[in-house]
Write an enzyme that holds these catalytic residues in place. Structure first.
Site, PDB file in Angstrom:
ATOM      1  N   ARG A  81      43.448  35.975  39.834  1.00 16.04           N
ATOM      2  CA  ARG A  81      42.547  34.840  39.980  1.00 16.04           C
ATOM      3  C   ARG A  81      43.314  33.531  40.125  1.00 16.04           C
ATOM      4  O   ARG A  81      42.803  32.555  40.675  1.00 16.04           O
ATOM      5  CB  ARG A  81      41.589  34.747  38.782  1.00 16.04           C
ATOM      6  CG  ARG A  81      42.272  34.536  37.457  1.00 16.04           C
ATOM      7  CD  ARG A  81      41.265  34.450  36.319  1.00 16.04           C
ATOM      8  NE  ARG A  81      40.492  33.233  36.408  1.00 16.04           N
ATOM      9  CZ  ARG A  81      39.203  33.137  36.076  1.00 16.04           C
ATOM     10  NH1 ARG A  81      38.555  34.195  35.642  1.00 16.04           N
ATOM     11  NH2 ARG A  81      38.567  31.988  36.160  1.00 16.04           N
ATOM     12  N   ARG A  83      40.929  40.077  37.055  1.00 20.91           N
ATOM     13  CA  ARG A  83      40.332  39.657  38.326  1.00 20.91           C
ATOM     14  C   ARG A  83      41.368  39.797  39.435  1.00 20.91           C
ATOM     15  O   ARG A  83      42.513  39.342  39.301  1.00 20.91           O
ATOM     16  CB  ARG A  83      39.869  38.197  38.207  1.00 20.91           C
ATOM     17  CG  ARG A  83      39.164  37.626  39.449  1.00 20.91           C
ATOM     18  CD  ARG A  83      37.717  38.014  39.487  1.00 20.91           C
ATOM     19  NE  ARG A  83      37.003  37.389  40.601  1.00 20.91           N
ATOM     20  CZ  ARG A  83      36.240  36.289  40.492  1.00 20.91           C
ATOM     21  NH1 ARG A  83      36.124  35.674  39.329  1.00 20.91           N
ATOM     22  NH2 ARG A  83      35.588  35.823  41.541  1.00 20.91           N
ATOM     23  N   GLU A 107      37.849  43.598  40.186  1.00 21.56           N
ATOM     24  CA  GLU A 107      38.575  43.711  38.923  1.00 21.56           C
ATOM     25  C   GLU A 107      39.379  45.005  38.946  1.00 21.56           C
ATOM     26  O   GLU A 107      38.964  46.009  39.544  1.00 21.56           O
ATOM     27  CB  GLU A 107      37.604  43.790  37.741  1.00 21.56           C
ATOM     28  CG  GLU A 107      36.647  42.629  37.612  1.00 21.56           C
ATOM     29  CD  GLU A 107      37.086  41.629  36.570  1.00 21.56           C
ATOM     30  OE1 GLU A 107      37.984  41.955  35.771  1.00 21.56           O
ATOM     31  OE2 GLU A 107      36.516  40.520  36.552  1.00 21.56           O
ATOM     32  N   LYS A 113      29.346  43.304  34.190  1.00 24.03           N
ATOM     33  CA  LYS A 113      30.508  42.428  34.022  1.00 24.03           C
ATOM     34  C   LYS A 113      31.618  43.223  33.351  1.00 24.03           C
ATOM     35  O   LYS A 113      31.521  43.585  32.177  1.00 24.03           O
ATOM     36  CB  LYS A 113      30.163  41.196  33.189  1.00 24.03           C
ATOM     37  CG  LYS A 113      31.304  40.182  33.155  1.00 24.03           C
ATOM     38  CD  LYS A 113      30.945  38.951  32.355  1.00 24.03           C
ATOM     39  CE  LYS A 113      32.026  37.877  32.518  1.00 24.03           C
ATOM     40  NZ  LYS A 113      33.385  38.364  32.221  1.00 24.03           N
ATOM     41  N   ARG A 167      32.531  26.783  40.262  1.00 21.97           N
ATOM     42  CA  ARG A 167      31.762  27.352  39.170  1.00 21.97           C
ATOM     43  C   ARG A 167      30.389  26.691  39.223  1.00 21.97           C
ATOM     44  O   ARG A 167      30.127  25.677  38.588  1.00 21.97           O
ATOM     45  CB  ARG A 167      32.419  27.100  37.812  1.00 21.97           C
ATOM     46  CG  ARG A 167      31.738  27.851  36.653  1.00 21.97           C
ATOM     47  CD  ARG A 167      32.255  27.375  35.311  1.00 21.97           C
ATOM     48  NE  ARG A 167      33.671  27.622  35.122  1.00 21.97           N
ATOM     49  CZ  ARG A 167      34.187  28.775  34.709  1.00 21.97           C
ATOM     50  NH1 ARG A 167      33.398  29.792  34.448  1.00 21.97           N
ATOM     51  NH2 ARG A 167      35.492  28.895  34.554  1.00 21.97           N
ATOM     52  N   LYS A 213      26.713  34.376  34.162  1.00 24.46           N
ATOM     53  CA  LYS A 213      27.168  35.499  33.338  1.00 24.46           C
ATOM     54  C   LYS A 213      26.392  35.526  32.023  1.00 24.46           C
ATOM     55  O   LYS A 213      26.098  34.482  31.433  1.00 24.46           O
ATOM     56  CB  LYS A 213      28.677  35.405  33.077  1.00 24.46           C
ATOM     57  CG  LYS A 213      29.134  34.130  32.388  1.00 24.46           C
ATOM     58  CD  LYS A 213      30.647  34.076  32.304  1.00 24.46           C
ATOM     59  CE  LYS A 213      31.112  32.744  31.703  1.00 24.46           C
ATOM     60  NZ  LYS A 213      32.582  32.623  31.681  1.00 24.46           N
ATOM     61  N   PHE A 238      33.208  43.680  43.604  1.00 24.03           N
ATOM     62  CA  PHE A 238      31.856  43.123  43.549  1.00 24.03           C
ATOM     63  C   PHE A 238      31.560  42.149  44.686  1.00 24.03           C
ATOM     64  O   PHE A 238      30.459  41.607  44.764  1.00 24.03           O
ATOM     65  CB  PHE A 238      31.589  42.446  42.201  1.00 24.03           C
ATOM     66  CG  PHE A 238      32.627  41.448  41.764  1.00 24.03           C
ATOM     67  CD1 PHE A 238      32.715  40.200  42.337  1.00 24.03           C
ATOM     68  CD2 PHE A 238      33.519  41.777  40.759  1.00 24.03           C
ATOM     69  CE1 PHE A 238      33.666  39.288  41.933  1.00 24.03           C
ATOM     70  CE2 PHE A 238      34.482  40.872  40.334  1.00 24.03           C
ATOM     71  CZ  PHE A 238      34.557  39.622  40.925  1.00 24.03           C
TER      72      PHE A 238
END
Length: 503
Positions: free
Chosen positions: A240, A225, A269, A220, A368, A374, A297
Site C-alpha cells: 500500500r 494490502r 490482500e 474485510k 479516503r 469499513k 477485491f
C-alpha cells in the site's frame, strides 16, 4: 569565499522564508497563496524538488540521518545567505549515498560543512527537514491546491495526476511544464503503481447501507494490502506504501501469472492461512511463517482497458470473471439485513469485518472518501505515536506508555487524544523500546518525544469529551492491537474521525 548562487536555482533563503510564513498562519488559503507564490518564482526544472522540500517530503525520502547526527553536526551560522535549493538537494543526495563503515561520522562532517555555510534560519529549516519535523501545515491537500493555483490548472487535474503517478512532485512538474493537457494525459501505466483507495469507518452495516444505497458488501481480510501488475508473463507486486515486494510473495506472482489475461492491475490482500484454511494473525502473515495466498477485491486495468472510472458494480462482476475463486467473498445488496448477515459470515470465518462500497463509485486512487465504509465489531483507530514514557516496576528498562495522536488535516500535524500501556506483550515492549529509541527527539528521563512516524492500531470502547486534550476528545479504554509498519503517518485516522465517535 563561497561561490555565487546558481542563477538557475531558487535561493534557499526564499524557500525558508516561505516555510516560516506558512508555519506562522493557520489560514489554509494564506498557506496556499504563499506556496503558490513560491512556486511561481521557482525555475521550471526545480518545481518538483521545491514541492518535495516545502511539504517535508524530499525526493530522496528518509535518508537515515537521526537526531544524534544532527545534534553532533554543530557549526557557527553564516552571516549572509549564499545557498540555493540545488545545494540542499545535492546535500540530501550526498547524505543518502553515504553508507558503510564510518558513514555516521562522514555524514556528520558533511552536514556540519553545509551548515557552516547556512544562515541560522536556513540551518534550522534543514535540521527540521532531516528529522521530519517541519510541522508547518503544508500538507498534501494544501500543496496540491497551491500547485494548481501556481500553474493555473484545476485542482482535480493535479490531484488525479498525483494519484496516478504516486508522486505529487512529479505531477507538479508536469502541471508547470504542460498545463492541464499534460496532466490529463497521465493515465494508468503497467508497472507504475498508484496510491490505493481507502475506506472510512461506519458504525454498522445498516448505517453504511442507509448512506450508500446499492452497494457491494465484501469481507474485510486482515492481510497485507497489495497491488499487482501484470504484462504478459511479467508480474510485479507492491504494498500500500508503493514498496515493491515481488521477490517476497512468489505465491502471488504464480497465481496472477496463471490467470487468463495479458495485462492486469489488481488490488487486494495477501493473507496467511492455517492448516484449516482460517486466517492467521497479521503478524504471522507479515513474518512469512505461514503459507500465504492472494485475494483480490478490485480490478483497475484489464487487457488494455483502464477501469478507474468504471462504476464499482461493473468492476465487481468483471473482477470475478477474471480471478474466479481469488475474489474476496461479497454480495451486492441494498438490504441492511443481508449486509449484516454478510458481516456475521465474515466474522465466523475469522476475518475482521466487511467493507461496504457504493455500487456507482469510481476507484479514487489515494483517497479516503465516503464511498467505501469499513465496519468492524470492535472499533479501532490507526493513530501515530507522539511520545513514550519510561516504564516503572516490572516494565523498568523498557519504553512503555505511548502517547497517541490523530492526524489534523488542517495543520498537517497531530493532535494528542490519549495514552495507553494496555495490550503490550513482552515482545511488544522489546520491539517498541528499540523502535522508539531510534525515533527519539528528546528525552527528559521520564518521557521520550519521538518523530511522529510510527502508526499503531488502537482498539477503543468509545470516545469521550475532554478539556485535557486540545482536540476536545479522549479515547476510552484504549489498548494496542498491533503496530502498523505497513502504514505511513498520513494514513492515520483524523481528529474528525475520532470526534465522530462522540456522536
Amino acid at each position: 569565499m563561497a561561490d555565487p548562487p546558481d542563477a538557475t536555482s531558487l535561493e534557499l533563503r526564499r524557500l525558508v522564508a516561505a516555510s516560516d510564513a506558512v508555519s506562522a498562519t493557520a489560514a489554509r488559503n494564506e498557506k496556499v497563496g504563499l506556496i503558490a507564490e513560491l512556486l511561481r518564482e521557482t525555475p521550471e526544472d526545480e518545481i518538483g524538488v521545491v514541492v518535495g522540500l516545502i511539504s517535508g517530503n524530499p525526493r530522496q525520502g528518509r535518508i537515515g540521518v537521526g537526531w544524534a547526527t544532527i545534534a553532533n553536526a554543530s557549526a557557527e551560522p553564516a552571516g549572509e545567505s549564499r545557498l540555493v535549493v540545488a545545494d540542499l538537494d545535492a546535500l540530501l543526495d550526498d547524505l543518502g549515498s553515504t553508507t558503510g563503515a564510518g558513514s555516521q561520522q562522514d555524514r556528520r562532517s558533511r552536514l556540519a560543512r553545509f551548515l557552516s555555510t547556512a544562515t541560522e534560519a536556513e540551518a534550522a529549516f534543514v535540521r527540521r527537514l532531516l528529522i521530519g519535523e517541519l510541522r508547518q501545515g503544508a500538507n498534501e491537500g494544501v500543496v496540491t491546491t497551491a500547485v494548481a493555483k501556481a500553474a493555473g490548472v484545476p485542482v482535480a487535474s493535479v490531484r488525479r495526476a498525483a494519484m496516478l503517478t504516486g508522486d505529487l512532485a512529479e505531477a507538479a512538474q508536469v502541471a508547470v511544464r504542460s498545463g492541464r493537457t499534460g496532466l490529463d494525459d497521465i493515465g494508468l501505466a503497467i508497472f507504475r503503481p498508484v496510491l490505493p483507495m481507502l475506506a472510512s469507518t461506519a458504525a454498522s452495516p445498516q448505517s453504511a447501507i442507509e448512506e450508500l444505497g446499492d452497494a457491494s458488501v465484501e469481507w474485510k481480510l486482515d492481510g497485507i494490502r497489495i497491488q499487482v501488475h501484470r504484462a504478459g508473463d511479467t508480474v510485479r507486486v507492491w504494498t500500500r506504501n508503493l514498496n515493491e515486494i515481488t521477490g517476497g510473495v512468489p505465491s502471488v506472482v504464480e497465481a496472477v501469472r496463471a490467470l487468463n489475461a495479458q495485462s492486469l492491475i489488481l488490488d487486494g490482500e495477501v493473507l496467511g492461512l492455517d492448516a484449516e484454511g482460517r486466517p492467521v494473525p497479521f503478524q504471522d502473515t507479515a513474518s512469512g511463517d505461514q503459507p500465504s495466498y492472494p485475494f483480490f477485491f478490485d480490478l483497475l486495468h484489464h487487457d488494455g482497458e483502464d477501469l478507474l472510472d468504471v462504476p464499482l458494480i461493473d468492476r465487481f462482476h468483471r473482477l470475478r470473471a477474471v480471478v474466479g475463486p481469488l475474489a474476496v467473498p461479497g454480495v451486492v445488496t441494498s438490504d441492511p439485513e443481508e449486509a449484516q448477515a454478510t458481516l456475521a459470515r465474515a466474522l465466523d470465518e475469522g476475518h475482521e469485518g466487511v467493507v461496504i462500497k457504493a455500487a456507482d463509485s469510481p476507484y479514487q486512487a489515494g483517497r479516503r472518501g465516503k464511498a467505501w465504509r469499513k465496519v468492524k465489531p470492535v472499533h479501532t483507530l490507526d493513530l501515530v505515536v507522539l511520545a513514550v514514557e519510561h516504564g516503572s516496576g516490572r516494565r523498568r528498562g523498557w519504553l512503555s506508555n505511548i502517547h497517541l495522536g490523530a492526524r489534523d488535516p488542517m495543520s498537517g500535524g497531530f493532535v494528542m487524544v490519549g495514552k495507553t500501556f494496555k495490550g503490550m506483550t513482552d515482545d511488544t515492549l522489546r520491539w517498541q523500546t528499540e523502535r522508539f529509541s531510534e525515533l527519539a527527539v528528546t528525552d527528559d528521563g521520564r518521557t521520550v518525544i519521538v518523530r511522529p512516524e510510527q502508526v499503531v492500531e488502537i482498539a477503543i470502547d468509545g470516545v469521550q469529551r475532554s478539556t485535557r486534550y486540545p482536540g476536545g476528545a479522549a479515547l476510552r479504554f484504549a489498548r494496542v492491537v498491533r503496530y502498523r509498519n505497513d502504514k505511513l503517518p498520513q494514513d492515520a485516522d483524523t481528529i474528525d474521525t475520532v470526534r465522530s465517535f462522540l456522536r
